[in-house]
Design a protein around this motif. Structure first.
Motif, PDB file in Angstrom:
ATOM      1  N   ILE A  59       0.837  -1.204   0.000  1.00  0.00           N
ATOM      2  CA  ILE A  59       0.000   0.000   0.000  1.00  0.00           C
ATOM      3  C   ILE A  59       0.870   1.252   0.000  1.00  0.00           C
ATOM      4  CG2 ILE A  59      -1.664   1.324   1.370  1.00  0.00           C
ATOM      5  CD1 ILE A  59      -2.709  -1.524   2.330  1.00  0.00           C
ATOM      6  N   PHE A  60       1.966   1.202   0.730  1.00  0.00           N
ATOM      7  CA  PHE A  60       2.891   2.328   0.785  1.00  0.00           C
ATOM      8  C   PHE A  60       3.521   2.602  -0.578  1.00  0.00           C
ATOM      9  CE2 PHE A  60       7.020   4.266   1.446  1.00  0.00           C
ATOM     10  CZ  PHE A  60       6.746   5.255   2.378  1.00  0.00           C
ATOM     11  N   VAL A  61       3.761   1.558  -1.348  1.00  0.00           N
ATOM     12  CA  VAL A  61       4.505   1.674  -2.601  1.00  0.00           C
ATOM     13  C   VAL A  61       3.652   2.136  -3.774  1.00  0.00           C
ATOM     14  CG1 VAL A  61       5.654   0.253  -4.361  1.00  0.00           C
ATOM     15  CG2 VAL A  61       6.327   0.073  -1.978  1.00  0.00           C
ATOM     16  N   ILE A  62       2.440   1.652  -3.895  1.00  0.00           N
ATOM     17  CA  ILE A  62       1.651   1.942  -5.096  1.00  0.00           C
ATOM     18  C   ILE A  62       1.172   3.392  -5.059  1.00  0.00           C
ATOM     19  CG2 ILE A  62      -0.414   1.390  -6.412  1.00  0.00           C
ATOM     20  CD1 ILE A  62       0.053  -1.446  -5.836  1.00  0.00           C
ATOM     21  N   ARG A  63       1.576   4.123  -6.087  1.00  0.00           N
ATOM     22  CA  ARG A  63       1.216   5.537  -6.234  1.00  0.00           C
ATOM     23  C   ARG A  63       0.583   5.741  -7.608  1.00  0.00           C
ATOM     24  NH1 ARG A  63       4.022   8.204  -1.880  1.00  0.00           N
ATOM     25  NH2 ARG A  63       4.219   6.495  -0.397  1.00  0.00           N
ATOM     26  N   GLU A  64       0.237   6.981  -7.914  1.00  0.00           N
ATOM     27  CA  GLU A  64      -0.510   7.254  -9.140  1.00  0.00           C
ATOM     28  C   GLU A  64       0.310   7.145 -10.417  1.00  0.00           C
ATOM     29  OE1 GLU A  64       0.779  11.206  -7.407  1.00  0.00           O
ATOM     30  OE2 GLU A  64      -0.145   9.421  -6.619  1.00  0.00           O
ATOM     31  N   CYS A  65       1.619   7.063 -10.329  1.00  0.00           N
ATOM     32  CA  CYS A  65       2.421   6.848 -11.532  1.00  0.00           C
ATOM     33  C   CYS A  65       3.627   5.978 -11.187  1.00  0.00           C
ATOM     34  CB  CYS A  65       2.858   8.166 -12.164  1.00  0.00           C
ATOM     35  SG  CYS A  65       4.064   9.104 -11.216  1.00  0.00           S
ATOM     36  N   LYS A  66       4.226   5.371 -12.218  1.00  0.00           N
ATOM     37  CA  LYS A  66       5.339   4.448 -12.008  1.00  0.00           C
ATOM     38  C   LYS A  66       6.526   5.133 -11.331  1.00  0.00           C
ATOM     39  CE  LYS A  66       4.609   2.318 -16.266  1.00  0.00           C
ATOM     40  NZ  LYS A  66       5.115   1.719 -17.471  1.00  0.00           N
ATOM     41  N   ARG A  67       6.820   6.366 -11.734  1.00  0.00           N
ATOM     42  CA  ARG A  67       7.960   7.079 -11.167  1.00  0.00           C
ATOM     43  C   ARG A  67       7.780   7.278  -9.669  1.00  0.00           C
ATOM     44  NH1 ARG A  67       8.134  12.101 -10.037  1.00  0.00           N
ATOM     45  NH2 ARG A  67       6.459  12.689 -11.437  1.00  0.00           N
ATOM     46  N   LYS A  68       6.599   7.703  -9.249  1.00  0.00           N
ATOM     47  CA  LYS A  68       6.343   7.896  -7.818  1.00  0.00           C
ATOM     48  C   LYS A  68       6.329   6.565  -7.072  1.00  0.00           C
ATOM     49  CE  LYS A  68       3.946  12.294  -8.164  1.00  0.00           C
ATOM     50  NZ  LYS A  68       2.701  13.033  -7.949  1.00  0.00           N
ATOM     51  N   SER A  69       5.865   5.511  -7.720  1.00  0.00           N
ATOM     52  CA  SER A  69       5.874   4.188  -7.099  1.00  0.00           C
ATOM     53  C   SER A  69       7.304   3.698  -6.896  1.00  0.00           C
ATOM     54  CB  SER A  69       5.097   3.191  -7.957  1.00  0.00           C
ATOM     55  OG  SER A  69       3.725   3.523  -7.980  1.00  0.00           O
ATOM     56  N   THR A  71       9.970   5.572  -6.561  1.00  0.00           N
ATOM     57  CA  THR A  71      10.539   6.397  -5.487  1.00  0.00           C
ATOM     58  C   THR A  71      10.053   5.910  -4.127  1.00  0.00           C
ATOM     59  OG1 THR A  71      10.695   8.308  -6.960  1.00  0.00           O
ATOM     60  CG2 THR A  71      10.709   8.754  -4.597  1.00  0.00           C
ATOM     61  N   ALA A  72       8.770   5.589  -4.028  1.00  0.00           N
ATOM     62  CA  ALA A  72       8.214   5.088  -2.760  1.00  0.00           C
ATOM     63  C   ALA A  72       8.809   3.725  -2.402  1.00  0.00           C
ATOM     64  CB  ALA A  72       6.687   4.994  -2.852  1.00  0.00           C
ATOM     65  N   ALA A  73       9.057   2.879  -3.401  1.00  0.00           N
ATOM     66  CA  ALA A  73       9.653   1.562  -3.150  1.00  0.00           C
ATOM     67  C   ALA A  73      11.059   1.721  -2.582  1.00  0.00           C
ATOM     68  CB  ALA A  73       9.686   0.740  -4.435  1.00  0.00           C
ATOM     69  N   ILE A  74      11.825   2.627  -3.146  1.00  0.00           N
ATOM     70  CA  ILE A  74      13.182   2.871  -2.647  1.00  0.00           C
ATOM     71  C   ILE A  74      13.129   3.424  -1.226  1.00  0.00           C
ATOM     72  CG2 ILE A  74      15.247   4.305  -2.956  1.00  0.00           C
ATOM     73  CD1 ILE A  74      14.673   4.024  -6.035  1.00  0.00           C
ATOM     74  N   LEU A 150      12.022  -7.473   7.399  1.00  0.00           N
ATOM     75  CA  LEU A 150      12.748  -7.120   6.173  1.00  0.00           C
ATOM     76  C   LEU A 150      12.251  -7.979   5.014  1.00  0.00           C
ATOM     77  CD1 LEU A 150      15.016  -5.564   4.705  1.00  0.00           C
ATOM     78  CD2 LEU A 150      16.598  -7.354   5.470  1.00  0.00           C
ATOM     79  N   ALA A 151      12.112  -9.269   5.245  1.00  0.00           N
ATOM     80  CA  ALA A 151      11.606 -10.171   4.203  1.00  0.00           C
ATOM     81  C   ALA A 151      10.177  -9.803   3.813  1.00  0.00           C
ATOM     82  CB  ALA A 151      11.677 -11.616   4.674  1.00  0.00           C
ATOM     83  N   ASP A 152       9.324  -9.526   4.800  1.00  0.00           N
ATOM     84  CA  ASP A 152       7.933  -9.155   4.520  1.00  0.00           C
ATOM     85  C   ASP A 152       7.852  -7.856   3.724  1.00  0.00           C
ATOM     86  OD1 ASP A 152       7.123 -11.380   6.002  1.00  0.00           O
ATOM     87  OD2 ASP A 152       6.934 -10.212   7.852  1.00  0.00           O
ATOM     88  N   THR A 153       8.704  -6.906   4.064  1.00  0.00           N
ATOM     89  CA  THR A 153       8.726  -5.638   3.338  1.00  0.00           C
ATOM     90  C   THR A 153       9.147  -5.865   1.889  1.00  0.00           C
ATOM     91  OG1 THR A 153       9.195  -4.377   5.339  1.00  0.00           O
ATOM     92  CG2 THR A 153       9.745  -3.326   3.249  1.00  0.00           C
ATOM     93  N   ALA A 154      10.178  -6.675   1.692  1.00  0.00           N
ATOM     94  CA  ALA A 154      10.635  -6.961   0.335  1.00  0.00           C
ATOM     95  C   ALA A 154       9.532  -7.636  -0.485  1.00  0.00           C
ATOM     96  CB  ALA A 154      11.885  -7.834   0.374  1.00  0.00           C
ATOM     97  N   ILE A 155       8.796  -8.557   0.142  1.00  0.00           N
ATOM     98  CA  ILE A 155       7.674  -9.208  -0.539  1.00  0.00           C
ATOM     99  C   ILE A 155       6.620  -8.167  -0.924  1.00  0.00           C
ATOM    100  CG2 ILE A 155       5.688 -10.758  -0.199  1.00  0.00           C
ATOM    101  CD1 ILE A 155       7.631 -12.497   1.533  1.00  0.00           C
ATOM    102  N   GLY A 156       6.282  -7.278   0.000  1.00  0.00           N
ATOM    103  CA  GLY A 156       5.275  -6.260  -0.277  1.00  0.00           C
ATOM    104  C   GLY A 156       5.692  -5.288  -1.371  1.00  0.00           C
ATOM    105  N   VAL A 157       6.933  -4.848  -1.328  1.00  0.00           N
ATOM    106  CA  VAL A 157       7.438  -3.932  -2.354  1.00  0.00           C
ATOM    107  C   VAL A 157       7.437  -4.632  -3.714  1.00  0.00           C
ATOM    108  CG1 VAL A 157       9.513  -2.708  -3.144  1.00  0.00           C
ATOM    109  CG2 VAL A 157       8.759  -2.479  -0.774  1.00  0.00           C
ATOM    110  N   ALA A 158       7.923  -5.864  -3.750  1.00  0.00           N
ATOM    111  CA  ALA A 158       7.947  -6.604  -5.010  1.00  0.00           C
ATOM    112  C   ALA A 158       6.540  -6.832  -5.548  1.00  0.00           C
ATOM    113  CB  ALA A 158       8.664  -7.941  -4.812  1.00  0.00           C
ATOM    114  N   ALA A 159       5.602  -7.196  -4.683  1.00  0.00           N
ATOM    115  CA  ALA A 159       4.223  -7.420  -5.124  1.00  0.00           C
ATOM    116  C   ALA A 159       3.620  -6.145  -5.699  1.00  0.00           C
ATOM    117  CB  ALA A 159       3.373  -7.932  -3.967  1.00  0.00           C
ATOM    118  N   GLY A 160       3.899  -5.025  -5.068  1.00  0.00           N
ATOM    119  CA  GLY A 160       3.401  -3.752  -5.583  1.00  0.00           C
ATOM    120  C   GLY A 160       3.951  -3.448  -6.960  1.00  0.00           C
ATOM    121  N   MET A 161       5.241  -3.607  -7.122  1.00  0.00           N
ATOM    122  CA  MET A 161       5.860  -3.292  -8.406  1.00  0.00           C
ATOM    123  C   MET A 161       5.425  -4.285  -9.489  1.00  0.00           C
ATOM    124  SD  MET A 161       7.200  -0.513  -7.537  1.00  0.00           S
ATOM    125  CE  MET A 161       8.069  -0.034  -9.014  1.00  0.00           C
TER     126      MET A 161
END
Length: 191
Positions: A59-69, A71-74, A150-161
């Motif tokens: 939820i934290f990662v997905i934004r209205e455009c790929k560039r913002k997403s 940036t949020a993932a990083i 850390l593992a859960d966060t990586a899973i969430g970020v990857a799923a978002g992307m």
């Protein structure tokens, strides 16, 4: 400026698409964390916590455009890595204590700025708080909490992307992809 009815419909369409993306990505991250990652390695409660944490990261990662997403993932991974390092060092030697929580939250706010990541302070502090409190609930395996989150966060970020890539591909196939310039409003007219 007058906003036309078609621009309102387009805005609603973008909101609907965004809500579907977030919902699907949350489902994917929760499923991956609870069924693939946690399902075989952890007790049920720990797996559910991991699923929740992965979904929050998505939820934290997905934004209205790929560039913002991106940036949020990083930012999410940066803040989590800072929290991971601080909590792992602390919990490897000491049990959860309220003063330890306060110390690590303070360091979680300080570290991003010192490391050239201003803006990641709140996320790092929130992550540290969750890791420390959960470690206090499970003192026998407290040192594992930073690793698991850390593992859960990586899973969430990857799923978002991954979800954003899939949605973009579907948009190409159907001709209904995201606008190349989501911040520009070409649908308003001058009076």
């Amino acid at each position: 400026m007058v906003v036309t009815a078609s621009s309102s419909k387009r805005g609603t369409g973008k909101l609907l698409r965004y809500s579907i993306e977030v919902g699907l990505a949350s489902l994917l991250s929760y499923w991956a964390a609870t069924r693939i990652w946690s399902g075989t390695h952890q007790p049920y409660e720990e797996g559910q916590l991991g699923g929740m944490w992965a979904a929050i990261s998505t939820i934290f990662v997905i934004r209205e455009c790929k560039r913002k997403s991106a940036t949020a993932a990083i930012a999410r991974m940066s803040a989590t890595l800072i929290s991971f390092a601080l909590c792992l060092v602390y919990l490897a030697f000491l049990p959860f204590q309220a003063w330890g929580l306060a110390l690590l939250v303070g360091l979680s706010v300080l570290a991003p700025g010192l490391l050239g990541r201003p803006g990641d302070e709140a996320t790092a502090a929130i992550t540290t708080t969750v890791v420390m409190v959960v470690a206090g609930l499970n003192p026998h395996g407290a040192w594992k909490q930073p690793l698991l989150r850390l593992a859960d966060t990586a899973i969430g970020v990857a799923a978002g992307m991954v979800t954003l890539v899939i949605v973009a591909q579907i948009g190409k196939w159907t001709g209904r992809g995201r606008s190349p310039h989501p911040d520009r409003s070409a649908t308003s007219q001058a009076d």
